[in-house]
Design a protein around this motif. Structure first.
Motif, PDB file in Angstrom:
ATOM      1  N   GLU A 144       0.792  -1.193  -0.052  1.00 40.91           N
ATOM      2  CA  GLU A 144       0.089   0.115  -0.014  1.00 40.91           C
ATOM      3  C   GLU A 144       0.838   1.125   0.146  1.00 40.91           C
ATOM      4  O   GLU A 144       0.458   2.264  -0.710  1.00 40.91           O
ATOM      5  CB  GLU A 144      -0.719   0.168   1.281  1.00 40.91           C
ATOM      6  N   ASP A 165       0.655   3.977  -3.077  1.00 41.10           N
ATOM      7  CA  ASP A 165       0.598   5.561  -2.759  1.00 41.10           C
ATOM      8  C   ASP A 165       1.762   6.274  -3.451  1.00 41.10           C
ATOM      9  O   ASP A 165       1.638   7.179  -4.129  1.00 41.10           O
ATOM     10  CB  ASP A 165       0.499   5.789  -1.298  1.00 41.10           C
ATOM     11  N   GLU A 194       1.462   5.950  -7.246  1.00 41.62           N
ATOM     12  CA  GLU A 194       0.512   6.721  -7.825  1.00 41.62           C
ATOM     13  C   GLU A 194       0.690   8.274  -7.770  1.00 41.62           C
ATOM     14  O   GLU A 194       0.525   9.010  -8.957  1.00 41.62           O
ATOM     15  CB  GLU A 194      -0.935   6.691  -6.828  1.00 41.62           C
TER      16      GLU A 194
END
Length: 164
Positions: A21, A25, A28
């Motif tokens: 995760e 992030d 992204e």
């Protein structure tokens, strides 16, 4: 950079997912800066966190022979380290590059193993990165009659396949 992991330091699946995760992030945000589109999937595969970026037009993020992909993977691992404080074995795949490369390397390893067995001689493959060498070693290690080892120093490290 080498990382030593003791056997008693087992990372839970939740911790691995947290790593994926954090990396997702980071990636992204990077995609936004680069104005690139792509869907990001966070996974845990085996004992490794994994992030996959899928979509069209991602070739520039893979680069020649996956060099840009490798650099992005290291940046994502660094982001995980900065956020969580632990080294990560995160694996990044972009546009299915690693999955496709793994298939091609498995074919190469099978052909090489057959050649080594048939000709009863050592075969040295072209230099490869760590990911590629591991893919070849995995196939060779599962094949009777042959064994493999790596020789040389980066960036010229290669797999050597020998009769067992």
């Amino acid at each position: 950079m080498t990382q030593t992991v003791r056997e008693d330091e087992v990372t839970s699946e939740d911790e691995l997912f947290d790593q994926s995760e954090v990396a997702a992030d980071y990636l992204e945000g990077l995609l936004d800066v680069l104005d690139s589109d792509g869907d990001i999937d966070e996974l845990v595969v085996g004992d490794r966190p994994q992030v996959e970026i899928v979509g069209d037009g991602l070739e520039k993020l893979v680069g020649q022979k996956g060099q840009t992909l490798e650099a992005l993977q290291e940046l994502a691992r660094l982001a995980v380290y900065r956020k969580i404080g632990e080294h990560s074995r995160l694996m990044l795949d972009i546009g299915g590059y690693r999955a496709n490369r793994r298939k091609k390397l498995a074919e190469l390893a099978k052909k090489t193993a057959a050649k080594v067995i048939e000709q009863d001689r050592v075969v040295k493959l072209d230099p490869m990165g760590a990911f590629e060498r591991k893919c070849v070693h995995d196939v060779i290690n599962a094949t009777d009659g042959v064994e493999s080892e790596s020789e040389g120093a980066e960036p010229h490290r290669r797999v050597v396949v020998k009769p067992a």
